[in-house]
Design an enzyme around this catalytic site. Structure first.
Site, PDB file in Angstrom:
ATOM      1  N   ASP A 136     114.450  41.833 -23.110  1.00 39.44           N
ATOM      2  CA  ASP A 136     115.116  42.085 -21.799  1.00 39.44           C
ATOM      3  C   ASP A 136     113.862  41.174 -20.837  1.00 39.44           C
ATOM      4  O   ASP A 136     114.341  41.943 -19.355  1.00 39.44           O
ATOM      5  CB  ASP A 136     114.369  43.628 -21.786  1.00 39.44           C
ATOM      6  N   HIS A 192     112.263  45.464 -15.241  1.00 44.49           N
ATOM      7  CA  HIS A 192     112.551  44.096 -16.398  1.00 44.49           C
ATOM      8  C   HIS A 192     113.396  43.658 -15.611  1.00 44.49           C
ATOM      9  O   HIS A 192     114.861  43.198 -15.885  1.00 44.49           O
ATOM     10  CB  HIS A 192     113.319  44.218 -17.199  1.00 44.49           C
ATOM     11  N   GLU A 231     106.810  48.426 -17.057  1.00 42.95           N
ATOM     12  CA  GLU A 231     106.589  47.655 -17.465  1.00 42.95           C
ATOM     13  C   GLU A 231     105.212  46.798 -16.733  1.00 42.95           C
ATOM     14  O   GLU A 231     105.088  45.628 -17.333  1.00 42.95           O
ATOM     15  CB  GLU A 231     107.520  46.564 -17.837  1.00 42.95           C
ATOM     16  N   TYR A 251     111.319  51.600 -16.590  1.00 40.69           N
ATOM     17  CA  TYR A 251     111.475  50.242 -17.002  1.00 40.69           C
ATOM     18  C   TYR A 251     112.429  49.411 -16.337  1.00 40.69           C
ATOM     19  O   TYR A 251     113.566  49.787 -15.833  1.00 40.69           O
ATOM     20  CB  TYR A 251     111.595  50.173 -18.874  1.00 40.69           C
ATOM     21  N   LYS A 272     115.445  53.329 -18.553  1.00 41.73           N
ATOM     22  CA  LYS A 272     116.103  52.364 -18.671  1.00 41.73           C
ATOM     23  C   LYS A 272     116.146  52.107 -17.031  1.00 41.73           C
ATOM     24  O   LYS A 272     116.512  52.652 -16.205  1.00 41.73           O
ATOM     25  CB  LYS A 272     117.290  51.875 -19.507  1.00 41.73           C
ATOM     26  N   ARG A 311     116.815  57.548 -25.471  1.00 41.36           N
ATOM     27  CA  ARG A 311     115.404  58.428 -24.853  1.00 41.36           C
ATOM     28  C   ARG A 311     116.087  58.967 -23.407  1.00 41.36           C
ATOM     29  O   ARG A 311     116.771  58.883 -23.018  1.00 41.36           O
ATOM     30  CB  ARG A 311     114.374  56.955 -23.853  1.00 41.36           C
TER      31      ARG A 311
END
Ligand code: PYR
Length: 364
Positions: free
Chosen positions: A270, A96, A118, A94, A75, A15
């Site tokens: 994740d 996490h 997120e 993101y 990411k 991505r």
């Protein structure tokens, strides 16, 4: 503002943080967009596509990170990227962080403004920047489970939908949110026998209405989970507590009760994983391992395997928030938008998102 889009470097992460349509939106608002060469190739977007939309193509990640005021990624940064962190750099991606102590400490030490897709959360509790990837991962979990149930892939050799005269597979989904609902749609569509568990009775009512008797709903408690898991050919972990480590709802004993060749897909990996035997993150290159005879799949960036769909779906939802950050600057943008403010995980060298601080035992 100068927006930077580096190429993703996680294993098989194809991505990219922005589509050409996104570049065009930032340009129209008066911003500059720097895209690392080949950043979009995996998603089917060429350097020429980005240039035509108004991006400047740079030859290396270093140039993008160093020149940009806001990095728009997919990411969480990996250690090779930590050296690019600097004070007041806006990192929009993101993250996490709950299971990621080292990254969190690096972001704090370098005083990065870290905004996690997120945890951007609207007042009604929904997570608009997580939702499309939860839809993708939920739908993928069934495709992946079906594949690993095949004998050549280590599974017990069961076809999800069965055939006339042969019972279909049992699919058990723990969690009835976006991931669980999308998994259920695919599993029901393929003709599997589906059980979905959730702790929220109203959610179970909604699912019962939505599926019109085509799946079983069960209250999520230890007893029911144990009973359902024992019978599962495919178990899907789909629980989420925003920002927190996922609760380990499926114990090792429960996994031991599954029959050999069954498959677990833990979409909650994740956030640390929701199944006790999911004790490591796997990758698209080596997606599974076997424990107690059960095939475990724990890839943390599942949507990375369908990058064309995922990049477009992600960019669709990040752009409106990214534009607010770019147009107003992060201070005004988060002061004026409570949903965006909830996305801020690290600010001024501190963790400012409570669930992350609690998960990592850091001051808040
Ligand atoms: C992902 O799509 O990879 C997320 O981290 C949600």
């Amino acid at each position: 503002m100068i927006i930077g889009v580096p190429k993703e470097i996680k294993d098989n992460e194809n991505r990219v943080g922005l589509t050409p349509a996104g570049v065009s939106a930032y340009k129209q608002a008066g911003h500059r967009v720097l895209v690392e060469t080949q950043a979009g190739t995996g998603s089917g977007f060429s350097d020429d596509d980005f240039s035509a939309a108004g991006a400047e193509i740079l030859g290396s990640a270093k140039e993008v990170w160093q020149q940009a005021e806001m990095i728009c990624k997919v990411k969480e940064p990996l250690p090779a990227e930590y050296g690019f962190f600097r004070e007041n750099l806006i990192l929009f991606t993101y993250l996490h962080l709950a299971p990621e102590r080292e990254l969190t400490e690096q972001l704090c030490a370098k005083k990065v403004v870290a905004i996690a897709y997120e945890t951007i959360q609207t007042d009604d509790g929904s997570l608009p920047l997580l939702m499309p990837m939860s839809e993708v991962a939920g739908r993928m979990s069934v495709q992946i489970g079906a594949q690993f149930l095949e004998k050549p892939h280590g599974g017990k050799g069961v076809l999800l939908g069965g055939v006339p005269g042969v019972t279909p597979a049992n699919v058990v989904i723990v969690g009835g949110g976006i991931v669980g609902t999308n998994a259920a749609k695919m599993a029901v569509g393929l003709g599997a026998q589906v059980t979905i568990l959730d702790i929220n009775a109203n959610r179970l009512r909604e699912l019962d209405d939505l599926f019109q008797g085509r799946l079983r709903t069960l209250m999520s408690n230890q007893y029911n989970i144990a009973q359902a898991v024992k019978e599962a050919d495919l178990l899907i972990g789909a629980v989420l507590i925003p920002g927190s480590r996922a609760p380990k709802l499926v114990t090792e004993e429960m996994v031991k009760s599954m029959s050999p060749g069954s498959v677990i897909v833990d979409v909650a990996i994740d956030q640390g994983g929701s199944i006790e035997t999911v004790d490591r993150i796997t990758t698209h290159s080596e997606p599974t391992y076997v424990k107690h005879g059960v095939v475990h799949y724990a890839v943390a960036n599942m949507p990375g395997a369908v990058p064309r769909t995922s990049t477009i779906a992600l960019s669709n939802v990040t752009i409106p928030y990214g534009l607010q950050l770019a147009n107003k600057g992060y201070r005004a943008a988060i002061a004026q938008n409570r949903a965006l403010a909830r996305g801020v995980n690290v600010l001024n060298g501190h963790v400012v998102y409570e669930a992350v601080a609690t998960s990592l035992n850091l001051p808040y």
